[in-house]
Design a protein around this motif. Structure first.
Motif, mmCIF file in Angstrom:
data_model
loop_
_atom_site.group_PDB
_atom_site.id
_atom_site.type_symbol
_atom_site.label_atom_id
_atom_site.label_comp_id
_atom_site.label_asym_id
_atom_site.label_seq_id
_atom_site.Cartn_x
_atom_site.Cartn_y
_atom_site.Cartn_z
ATOM 1 N N GLN A 1 1.033 -1.382 -0.250
ATOM 2 C CA GLN A 1 0.159 -0.222 -0.087
ATOM 3 C C GLN A 1 0.673 1.662 -0.229
ATOM 4 O O GLN A 1 1.668 0.944 1.157
ATOM 5 C CB GLN A 1 -1.189 -0.140 1.276
ATOM 6 N N LEU A 2 0.704 2.598 -1.187
ATOM 7 C CA LEU A 2 1.493 3.796 -0.715
ATOM 8 C C LEU A 2 1.216 4.133 0.190
ATOM 9 O O LEU A 2 -0.404 4.631 0.321
ATOM 10 C CB LEU A 2 1.491 3.808 -1.853
ATOM 11 N N GLN A 3 1.940 4.880 0.771
ATOM 12 C CA GLN A 3 1.506 5.453 1.860
ATOM 13 C C GLN A 3 2.164 6.829 2.570
ATOM 14 O O GLN A 3 4.024 6.803 2.108
ATOM 15 C CB GLN A 3 1.282 4.676 3.423
ATOM 16 N N LEU A 4 2.135 7.890 2.615
ATOM 17 C CA LEU A 4 3.183 9.699 3.194
ATOM 18 C C LEU A 4 2.680 9.500 4.173
ATOM 19 O O LEU A 4 1.457 9.633 4.976
ATOM 20 C CB LEU A 4 2.811 9.739 2.270
ATOM 21 N N VAL A 5 3.570 9.804 5.112
ATOM 22 C CA VAL A 5 3.718 10.123 6.682
ATOM 23 C C VAL A 5 4.507 10.665 7.124
ATOM 24 O O VAL A 5 5.635 10.882 6.649
ATOM 25 C CB VAL A 5 3.871 8.376 7.682
ATOM 26 N N GLU A 6 3.723 12.245 7.293
ATOM 27 C CA GLU A 6 4.241 13.317 8.234
ATOM 28 C C GLU A 6 4.592 13.372 9.237
ATOM 29 O O GLU A 6 3.829 12.574 9.991
ATOM 30 C CB GLU A 6 3.274 14.316 7.194
ATOM 31 N N SER A 7 5.591 14.065 9.868
ATOM 32 C CA SER A 7 6.352 14.082 10.784
ATOM 33 C C SER A 7 6.449 14.956 11.812
ATOM 34 O O SER A 7 7.189 15.985 10.400
ATOM 35 C CB SER A 7 6.442 12.867 11.592
ATOM 36 N N GLY A 8 6.765 15.742 13.282
ATOM 37 C CA GLY A 8 7.846 17.024 13.041
ATOM 38 C C GLY A 8 7.122 18.083 13.439
ATOM 39 O O GLY A 8 8.157 19.526 13.791
ATOM 40 N N GLY A 9 5.896 18.356 13.624
ATOM 41 C CA GLY A 9 5.186 19.303 13.791
ATOM 42 C C GLY A 9 5.491 19.604 14.848
ATOM 43 O O GLY A 9 5.733 18.967 15.783
ATOM 44 N N GLY A 10 4.990 20.924 15.777
ATOM 45 C CA GLY A 10 4.824 21.006 16.790
ATOM 46 C C GLY A 10 4.819 22.520 16.351
ATOM 47 O O GLY A 10 4.063 23.307 15.997
ATOM 48 N N LEU A 11 5.071 23.497 18.413
ATOM 49 C CA LEU A 11 4.276 24.500 18.772
ATOM 50 C C LEU A 11 5.992 25.305 18.867
ATOM 51 O O LEU A 11 6.957 24.725 19.038
ATOM 52 C CB LEU A 11 3.957 24.677 20.209
ATOM 53 N N VAL A 12 5.881 26.533 18.008
ATOM 54 C CA VAL A 12 7.648 27.166 18.096
ATOM 55 C C VAL A 12 7.577 28.463 18.428
ATOM 56 O O VAL A 12 6.413 29.034 17.928
ATOM 57 C CB VAL A 12 8.128 26.880 16.868
ATOM 58 N N GLN A 13 8.740 28.881 18.772
ATOM 59 C CA GLN A 13 7.950 30.756 18.772
ATOM 60 C C GLN A 13 8.711 31.484 17.432
ATOM 61 O O GLN A 13 9.687 31.004 16.475
ATOM 62 C CB GLN A 13 8.305 31.698 19.791
#
Length: 127
Positions: A1-13
């Motif tokens: 199955q073809l899939q993309l998974v993002e990560s690394g987001g968050g809260l930053v100043q």
């Protein structure tokens, strides 16, 4: 199955940095054009960058040029979006996308040219 998974987001100043990752499975990201998009609340989805097959082309939206950098690690089948000098107006859900295998698309494909999309990752920049 073809899939993309993002990560690394968050809260930053404001002025800070984040690095987003987009990991592909089921296909090689090196054989397709990958793009980053973002969508802020109440706004339309906005194109951020596009990286061509095998690094053939690399384009950025004017709003992020000079601050954001895209790279690809073929061994990890992952594309990165390094975001520096972040501003509150960069706050959005960020999505990565990929075209079909070796699809013939322009250096800046339209949204409809992308066949696969990740689930999105939230980036919030506080002032």
């Amino acid at each position: 199955q073809l899939q993309l998974v993002e990560s690394g987001g968050g809260l930053v100043q404001s002025g800070g940095s984040l690095r987003l990752s987009c990991a592909g499975s089921g296909f090689s990201l090196n054989d397709c054009t990958t793009g980053w998009f973002r969508q802020a609340p109440g706004k339309e989805r906005e194109w951020v960058s596009a990286l061509g097959q095998s690094g053939g082309s690399l384009e950025y939206a004017d709003s992020v040029k000079g601050r954001f950098t895209v790279s690809r690690d073929s061994a990890k089948n992952t594309v990165y979006l390094q975001m520096n000098s972040l501003k509150p107006e960069d706050t959005a859900v960020y999505y990565c996308a990929a075209t079909n295998f070796r699809a013939r698309v322009p250096p800046v494909p339209r949204s409809g040219d992308y066949a696969y999309w990740g689930q999105g990752t939230q980036v919030t920049v506080s002032s």
